[in-house]
Design a protein around this motif. Structure first.
Motif, mmCIF file in Angstrom:
data_model
loop_
_atom_site.group_PDB
_atom_site.id
_atom_site.type_symbol
_atom_site.label_atom_id
_atom_site.label_comp_id
_atom_site.label_asym_id
_atom_site.label_seq_id
_atom_site.Cartn_x
_atom_site.Cartn_y
_atom_site.Cartn_z
ATOM 1 N N VAL A 27 0.937 -1.177 -0.377
ATOM 2 C CA VAL A 27 0.044 -0.195 0.019
ATOM 3 C C VAL A 27 0.483 1.700 0.411
ATOM 4 O O VAL A 27 0.294 2.198 -1.127
ATOM 5 C CB VAL A 27 -1.243 -0.156 1.254
ATOM 6 C CG1 VAL A 27 -1.928 1.593 1.241
ATOM 7 C CG2 VAL A 27 -2.339 -0.614 1.434
ATOM 8 N N LEU A 28 2.226 1.372 0.597
ATOM 9 C CA LEU A 28 3.523 2.244 0.565
ATOM 10 C C LEU A 28 3.575 2.737 -0.409
ATOM 11 O O LEU A 28 4.090 3.230 -1.179
ATOM 12 C CB LEU A 28 4.230 2.579 2.307
ATOM 13 C CG LEU A 28 3.495 2.071 3.072
ATOM 14 C CD1 LEU A 28 4.769 2.160 4.305
ATOM 15 C CD2 LEU A 28 2.291 3.587 3.831
ATOM 16 N N ALA A 29 4.344 2.194 -1.400
ATOM 17 C CA ALA A 29 4.741 1.769 -2.310
ATOM 18 C C ALA A 29 3.386 2.009 -3.488
ATOM 19 O O ALA A 29 4.242 3.501 -4.211
ATOM 20 C CB ALA A 29 5.264 0.393 -2.751
ATOM 21 N N LYS A 30 3.000 1.559 -3.751
ATOM 22 C CA LYS A 30 1.329 1.406 -4.918
ATOM 23 C C LYS A 30 1.150 2.978 -4.441
ATOM 24 O O LYS A 30 0.473 3.668 -5.902
ATOM 25 C CB LYS A 30 0.320 0.904 -4.400
ATOM 26 C CG LYS A 30 1.238 -0.604 -4.814
ATOM 27 C CD LYS A 30 1.476 -0.751 -6.253
ATOM 28 C CE LYS A 30 1.276 -2.418 -7.165
ATOM 29 N NZ LYS A 30 1.850 -2.441 -6.008
ATOM 30 N N SER A 31 0.817 3.743 -3.105
ATOM 31 C CA SER A 31 0.199 5.148 -3.277
ATOM 32 C C SER A 31 1.093 5.995 -3.375
ATOM 33 O O SER A 31 0.947 7.215 -3.723
ATOM 34 C CB SER A 31 -0.402 4.514 -1.911
ATOM 35 O OG SER A 31 1.138 5.129 -0.766
ATOM 36 N N GLU A 32 2.717 5.804 -3.339
ATOM 37 C CA GLU A 32 3.548 6.667 -3.097
ATOM 38 C C GLU A 32 3.623 6.892 -5.545
ATOM 39 O O GLU A 32 3.498 8.128 -5.258
ATOM 40 C CB GLU A 32 4.950 6.665 -3.131
ATOM 41 C CG GLU A 32 5.779 7.065 -3.318
ATOM 42 C CD GLU A 32 5.961 8.535 -2.357
ATOM 43 O OE1 GLU A 32 6.458 9.700 -2.963
ATOM 44 O OE2 GLU A 32 5.387 8.495 -1.654
ATOM 45 N N LYS A 33 3.673 6.043 -5.515
ATOM 46 C CA LYS A 33 3.868 5.857 -7.413
ATOM 47 C C LYS A 33 2.208 6.803 -7.826
ATOM 48 O O LYS A 33 2.272 7.128 -9.037
ATOM 49 C CB LYS A 33 3.617 4.220 -7.652
ATOM 50 C CG LYS A 33 5.150 3.516 -7.697
ATOM 51 C CD LYS A 33 5.134 2.241 -8.224
ATOM 52 C CE LYS A 33 6.113 1.233 -7.474
ATOM 53 N NZ LYS A 33 6.747 -0.028 -8.283
ATOM 54 N N LEU A 34 1.081 6.080 -7.223
ATOM 55 C CA LEU A 34 -0.364 6.897 -7.756
ATOM 56 C C LEU A 34 -0.158 8.104 -7.108
ATOM 57 O O LEU A 34 -0.389 9.060 -8.384
ATOM 58 C CB LEU A 34 -0.776 5.918 -7.620
ATOM 59 C CG LEU A 34 -1.541 4.945 -7.857
ATOM 60 C CD1 LEU A 34 -2.594 3.335 -7.221
ATOM 61 C CD2 LEU A 34 -1.864 4.831 -9.374
ATOM 62 N N MET A 35 0.832 8.769 -6.700
ATOM 63 C CA MET A 35 0.431 9.629 -6.308
ATOM 64 C C MET A 35 1.006 11.549 -6.509
ATOM 65 O O MET A 35 0.879 12.232 -7.682
ATOM 66 C CB MET A 35 0.658 10.654 -4.800
ATOM 67 C CG MET A 35 0.518 11.670 -4.377
ATOM 68 S SD MET A 35 1.247 11.854 -2.069
ATOM 69 C CE MET A 35 2.549 11.856 -2.571
ATOM 70 N N LYS A 36 2.406 9.851 -7.218
ATOM 71 C CA LYS A 36 3.547 11.100 -8.083
ATOM 72 C C LYS A 36 2.719 11.166 -9.542
ATOM 73 O O LYS A 36 3.369 12.208 -10.545
ATOM 74 C CB LYS A 36 5.164 9.774 -7.911
ATOM 75 C CG LYS A 36 5.399 10.283 -6.892
ATOM 76 C CD LYS A 36 7.242 9.620 -7.113
ATOM 77 C CE LYS A 36 7.906 9.763 -5.723
ATOM 78 N NZ LYS A 36 8.821 8.660 -6.150
ATOM 79 N N VAL A 37 2.401 10.209 -9.801
ATOM 80 C CA VAL A 37 2.116 10.482 -11.395
ATOM 81 C C VAL A 37 0.349 11.358 -11.643
ATOM 82 O O VAL A 37 -0.328 10.738 -12.441
ATOM 83 C CB VAL A 37 1.960 9.108 -12.376
ATOM 84 C CG1 VAL A 37 2.513 8.126 -12.496
ATOM 85 C CG2 VAL A 37 0.422 7.905 -11.522
ATOM 86 N N GLY A 38 0.015 11.605 -10.131
ATOM 87 C CA GLY A 38 -1.498 11.918 -10.116
ATOM 88 C C GLY A 38 -2.647 11.223 -10.488
ATOM 89 O O GLY A 38 -4.185 11.879 -10.751
ATOM 90 N N ALA A 39 -2.610 10.294 -10.096
ATOM 91 C CA ALA A 39 -2.977 9.222 -10.102
ATOM 92 C C ALA A 39 -4.737 9.353 -9.072
ATOM 93 O O ALA A 39 -5.488 9.014 -8.763
ATOM 94 C CB ALA A 39 -3.382 7.531 -10.618
#
Length: 229
Positions: free
Chosen positions: A31-43
């Protein structure tokens, strides 16, 4: 000349589904890894990311089973979370793991900033396991907090509990009666009853217990509303 193919960008929709899957299955690390990635791409927006990450850090905290794992977990949690919504949970975790000196140190650091009354419960429960000298230092510390907030009923109640634990009957009675005068509570009445037991005042002790019974009865059977004429 052939151009080298650029790596395909991750599909936000797929990553979002993976995030939800990780959340549903309690996988805090993912959850930490995926949420960080999605936040960076604006998803997902910052608020959504913070909600997921807060849940993940709380999960990691709950899973820490000893002092070493708790230390590792705390290094990962952002200071803003430690000082706010996870502050009480961390104090309680120290207490549950038997790290009583660490629990007291944690509350000593954060209670003056946050003044969360829930921190005081972990403080009092942990102080009981320290040396007499450390217990007295804890009472003196809590008393210094009281100088800044003399009308704080929960703080007065917990000070009463600390004084009771040290068999300081007069101090305990004073703190508890002041707490009850500001904001009556079942806990304060019950500890005050025990103080009266210890000082051979059974009638006063019973009066405090009667007040508790009356309070509970009122909660279970509130007074009937007046009927209209």
């Amino acid at each position: 000349r052939d151009r080298a193919l650029a790596p395909a960008a991750p599909c936000p929709r797929l990553a979002g589904l993976q995030l939800r899957y990780a959340f549903d299955h309690g996988d805090a690390e993912d959850v930490l890894a995926k949420s960080e990635k999605l936040m960076k791409v604006g998803a997902i927006n910052d608020f959504e990311a913070e909600q997921y990450q807060s849940w993940a850090y709380r999960r990691l905290l709950a899973e820490a089973s000893d002092a070493a794992r708790l230390k590792t977990c705390l290094k990962r949690i952002p200071e803003a979370l430690k000082a706010d919504e996870l502050c009480v949970a961390i104090a309680e975790k120290y207490e549950r793991l038997g790290l009583y000196a660490d629990a007291v140190k944690w509350v000593k650091t954060y209670y003056p900033q946050t003044r969360q009354p829930e921190l005081l419960e972990a403080f009092v429960e942990s102080v009981r396991f320290l040396s007499e000298r450390e217990q007295q230092k804890a009472i003196d510390l809590a008393d210094s907090w009281l100088q800044e907030q003399p009308d704080n009923a929960p703080l007065l109640m917990y000070l009463g509990q600390l004084a009771y634990g040290r068999k300081l009957w007069g101090k305990a009675q004073g703190y508890l009666e002041a707490s009850i005068a500001l904001q009556p509570s079942v806990s304060a009445h019950l500890v005050l009853a025990r103080v009266f037991d210890e000082t051979d005042q059974p009638q006063k002790a019973q009066e405090q217990r009667n007040l508790v019974l009356e309070s509970v009865a009122e909660e279970e059977h509130p007074a009937a509303l007046p009927q209209p004429n």
